[in-house]
Design a protein around this motif. Sequence first.
Motif, PDB file in Angstrom:
ATOM      1  N   LYS A 285      54.519 -23.328  48.682  1.00  0.00           N
ATOM      2  CA  LYS A 285      55.879 -23.235  48.184  1.00  0.00           C
ATOM      3  C   LYS A 285      55.956 -23.548  46.698  1.00  0.00           C
ATOM      4  CE  LYS A 285      58.394 -22.600  51.846  1.00  0.00           C
ATOM      5  NZ  LYS A 285      57.344 -21.712  52.271  1.00  0.00           N
ATOM      6  N   GLY A 331      65.158 -19.882  50.835  1.00  0.00           N
ATOM      7  CA  GLY A 331      66.310 -19.705  51.714  1.00  0.00           C
ATOM      8  C   GLY A 331      66.056 -19.022  53.034  1.00  0.00           C
ATOM      9  N   ALA A 332      65.049 -18.203  53.113  1.00  0.00           N
ATOM     10  CA  ALA A 332      64.880 -17.500  54.378  1.00  0.00           C
ATOM     11  C   ALA A 332      64.307 -18.444  55.424  1.00  0.00           C
ATOM     12  CB  ALA A 332      63.956 -16.312  54.206  1.00  0.00           C
ATOM     13  N   MET A 333      63.440 -19.284  55.003  1.00  0.00           N
ATOM     14  CA  MET A 333      62.999 -20.342  55.894  1.00  0.00           C
ATOM     15  C   MET A 333      63.832 -21.550  55.537  1.00  0.00           C
ATOM     16  SD  MET A 333      60.834 -18.853  57.605  1.00  0.00           S
ATOM     17  CE  MET A 333      59.854 -19.983  58.475  1.00  0.00           C
ATOM     18  N   ALA A 334      64.014 -22.413  56.455  1.00  0.00           N
ATOM     19  CA  ALA A 334      64.977 -23.485  56.246  1.00  0.00           C
ATOM     20  C   ALA A 334      64.454 -24.522  55.272  1.00  0.00           C
ATOM     21  CB  ALA A 334      65.267 -24.136  57.579  1.00  0.00           C
ATOM     22  N   ILE A 335      65.327 -25.089  54.526  1.00  0.00           N
ATOM     23  CA  ILE A 335      64.916 -26.243  53.717  1.00  0.00           C
ATOM     24  C   ILE A 335      65.700 -27.451  54.150  1.00  0.00           C
ATOM     25  CG2 ILE A 335      64.155 -25.015  51.689  1.00  0.00           C
ATOM     26  CD1 ILE A 335      66.824 -25.498  50.442  1.00  0.00           C
ATOM     27  N   GLY A 336      65.152 -28.566  53.935  1.00  0.00           N
ATOM     28  CA  GLY A 336      65.766 -29.788  54.437  1.00  0.00           C
ATOM     29  C   GLY A 336      66.515 -30.512  53.360  1.00  0.00           C
ATOM     30  N   LYS A 337      67.180 -31.577  53.764  1.00  0.00           N
ATOM     31  CA  LYS A 337      67.976 -32.318  52.801  1.00  0.00           C
ATOM     32  C   LYS A 337      67.142 -33.337  52.054  1.00  0.00           C
ATOM     33  CE  LYS A 337      71.181 -32.335  56.301  1.00  0.00           C
ATOM     34  NZ  LYS A 337      72.030 -33.029  57.210  1.00  0.00           N
ATOM     35  N   LYS A 338      66.150 -33.877  52.713  1.00  0.00           N
ATOM     36  CA  LYS A 338      65.377 -34.924  52.046  1.00  0.00           C
ATOM     37  C   LYS A 338      63.973 -34.431  51.753  1.00  0.00           C
ATOM     38  CE  LYS A 338      67.736 -38.339  54.849  1.00  0.00           C
ATOM     39  NZ  LYS A 338      67.706 -37.777  56.194  1.00  0.00           N
ATOM     40  N   LEU A 340      60.608 -35.395  52.556  1.00  0.00           N
ATOM     41  CA  LEU A 340      59.589 -36.219  53.186  1.00  0.00           C
ATOM     42  C   LEU A 340      58.216 -35.576  53.192  1.00  0.00           C
ATOM     43  CD1 LEU A 340      61.692 -37.653  56.115  1.00  0.00           C
ATOM     44  CD2 LEU A 340      61.026 -38.742  53.987  1.00  0.00           C
ATOM     45  N   ASP A 341      58.110 -34.395  52.610  1.00  0.00           N
ATOM     46  CA  ASP A 341      56.783 -33.798  52.508  1.00  0.00           C
ATOM     47  C   ASP A 341      56.007 -34.501  51.424  1.00  0.00           C
ATOM     48  OD1 ASP A 341      57.947 -30.385  52.704  1.00  0.00           O
ATOM     49  OD2 ASP A 341      57.761 -31.937  54.198  1.00  0.00           O
TER      50      ASP A 341
ATOM     51  N   ARG B  11      71.589 -22.876  54.375  1.00  0.00           N
ATOM     52  CA  ARG B  11      70.304 -22.825  53.671  1.00  0.00           C
ATOM     53  C   ARG B  11      69.201 -22.188  54.501  1.00  0.00           C
ATOM     54  NH1 ARG B  11      71.524 -28.137  51.002  1.00  0.00           N
ATOM     55  NH2 ARG B  11      71.031 -29.018  53.022  1.00  0.00           N
ATOM     56  N   THR B  12      69.559 -21.371  55.425  1.00  0.00           N
ATOM     57  CA  THR B  12      68.544 -20.620  56.141  1.00  0.00           C
ATOM     58  C   THR B  12      69.198 -19.324  56.609  1.00  0.00           C
ATOM     59  OG1 THR B  12      66.960 -20.631  57.940  1.00  0.00           O
ATOM     60  CG2 THR B  12      69.029 -21.706  58.352  1.00  0.00           C
ATOM     61  N   GLY B 193      68.109 -25.965  58.516  1.00  0.00           N
ATOM     62  CA  GLY B 193      66.706 -26.293  58.391  1.00  0.00           C
ATOM     63  C   GLY B 193      66.447 -27.694  58.904  1.00  0.00           C
ATOM     64  N   LEU B 194      65.188 -28.000  59.098  1.00  0.00           N
ATOM     65  CA  LEU B 194      64.840 -29.348  59.533  1.00  0.00           C
ATOM     66  C   LEU B 194      65.082 -30.318  58.383  1.00  0.00           C
ATOM     67  CD1 LEU B 194      61.485 -28.776  61.375  1.00  0.00           C
ATOM     68  CD2 LEU B 194      63.749 -29.099  62.342  1.00  0.00           C
ATOM     69  N   ALA B 195      65.505 -31.527  58.729  1.00  0.00           N
ATOM     70  CA  ALA B 195      65.784 -32.513  57.695  1.00  0.00           C
ATOM     71  C   ALA B 195      64.519 -32.927  56.959  1.00  0.00           C
ATOM     72  CB  ALA B 195      66.441 -33.733  58.313  1.00  0.00           C
TER      73      ALA B 195
END
Lengths: 342, 246
Positions: A285, A331-338, A340-341, B11-12, B193-195
């Motif tokens: 990414k 945007g096509a795959m989801a993104i998260g709010k935090k 943690l990666d 967002r998805t 999306g996952l958090a």
Amino acid sequence: LLSTEEDKYGVYSNLLFKYFLAEGVLCGHDLFVASAKETPDNILKELPGPLLDDTYRNELREEATAVKSEDFQDSMKIAWRYENLPKMEASPTSSTKFGHYYDISKTMSPELFQSIKWHSFFLPEELSLEPKLKMCNMNCGYARLLQSIQRIIYQEGFDGSLPQKKQKNILRIGIQSLGSMLWGDDICSTDTPKDIHSLTKFLYVLRGLLRKSLSACIITVPAHLVQNKAIMERVTNLSDVVVGLESFIGSERETNPLYKDYHGLLHVHQIPRLNSLICDVSDTKDLAFRLKRKQFTIERLHLPPDLSDTVSRSSKQDLAESAKLLSSGCGAMAIGKKHLDF
Amino acid sequence: QGKFTLLRDTRTDGSFLVHHFLSFYLRAGCKVCFVALLQSFSHYNIVAQKLGVSLTAAKERGQLVFLEGLKSCLDLLFGEEEQSGQPSPLQFISTSNLRALFDFVRTSLTPTDGDSWKAPVLLVDDLSVLLSLGATPVAVLDFIHYCRVVVCSQLKGNIVVLVHSSEDSEDEENELVVNSMCHHSDLILWVEGLATGFCKDVHGEIKIIKRVSLESTEQDLVQIYQYKIQDKNVTFFARGLSAAVL
């Protein structure tokens, strides 16, 4: 429809724009170049020259024809081509799926242009030719551009309207700095523009034209100048692929040791999910780009190892900040709010 | 019968739900009016074939009325002057009036003699585009309201609408429309999306919010699942129980 959000000074997005057109020349596609600030002639004179050695050139020719035959479906859009550039340093003659390599220290020689047909649209000229055009309350410059594109598509048969033309070809459309003041749109100069729907209406009709014909289009948008962010969200929804370029020039990241090898970051905000439930997401990414003397490369962003003895508080903070940016997906795959990666 | 389902994505891309509902209702024998504003007919057709339904066949036998927004828009702008009597449903691009679109929906779903289909269904993909094309939020809400009156109450059919939204979105008009519709929906499918960020095996989370009753103050039923999209179908599983983990 590929939308590119320009970097602050437009340096790198201009480069991507030229790569798109150069690839078109080498593949034998027709070109349509539209701009409000430079004459298309000048743009075409500055396209990068191809990087070839003989054996490679033959391989490329075979691959190029193979790709062309796959492209003949009813509607054509651009996929994210640069995924196929090698992510690590590798010599350009290593195996690639398709595409050409370019040497940006050279410009493309005029003979290469002989075999293709190109059309141009330079706004100041066009506006002087024809008086005000009314098309669904859209900005006049956009309306003229749409009319021009539609005319070329129809006349040259890209929409299948000339059945006797056996050799099908693809039209590559490049539009520079859409939404800037030079196109007569005031979304870059004020928070409450006169007509906030002009650009989005234009994109909608453009999308219709692209779907209906064998063409692909790249547009660059000065996103950092657009005051009303809602417009940029709508532009993203209306495009198939959205790529944002963030250059480090003049920002604090220029001196950040994390980014010392690179000139900027490439954000992929959206990739197309067309004709299928799934989309082709790459594993990586985090992409960064750099401009060397001869090449513009896009690579996976490596964080250098944290080797210094005295790692101060502030640089740790910085690392966390950049890690937050890096883990945001598209945007096509989801993104998260935090973030943690790691 | 007479239900309003809201598909909402943050967002998805929630369009896989649209494909699902389209093939679901066609297989169930309902008459479907599909207002496809953002993609071409062949896109939906190709995916529907993977899901086992042929849209061209459905169109031919009159079960599916497909409004291809992009194509209609081009016909309106670049087509020759036609005296067909019916104004183009995409007329709102120049007039900001959604009346013609509503009339189109109404005429396509009103049963004619000889129609043997079950309850009519209106499917919209997606509503947020109407705002980009010049319609005001109030006009969009009015349009949905009129559609509800005709489709849900009079014809006892269902409506499924897709919208995009986001908590930190700056598009206030869009958020206004989405919030308003959330209050009026019987069922909300919210895809997010996952958090924890991007994951190859779990593409996201879907929240199913079922309105028990629009009048009473009973709590809505909320269920949360995670999903993974594959080429021909989507698998749903309880949180944390993805096949990749087990």
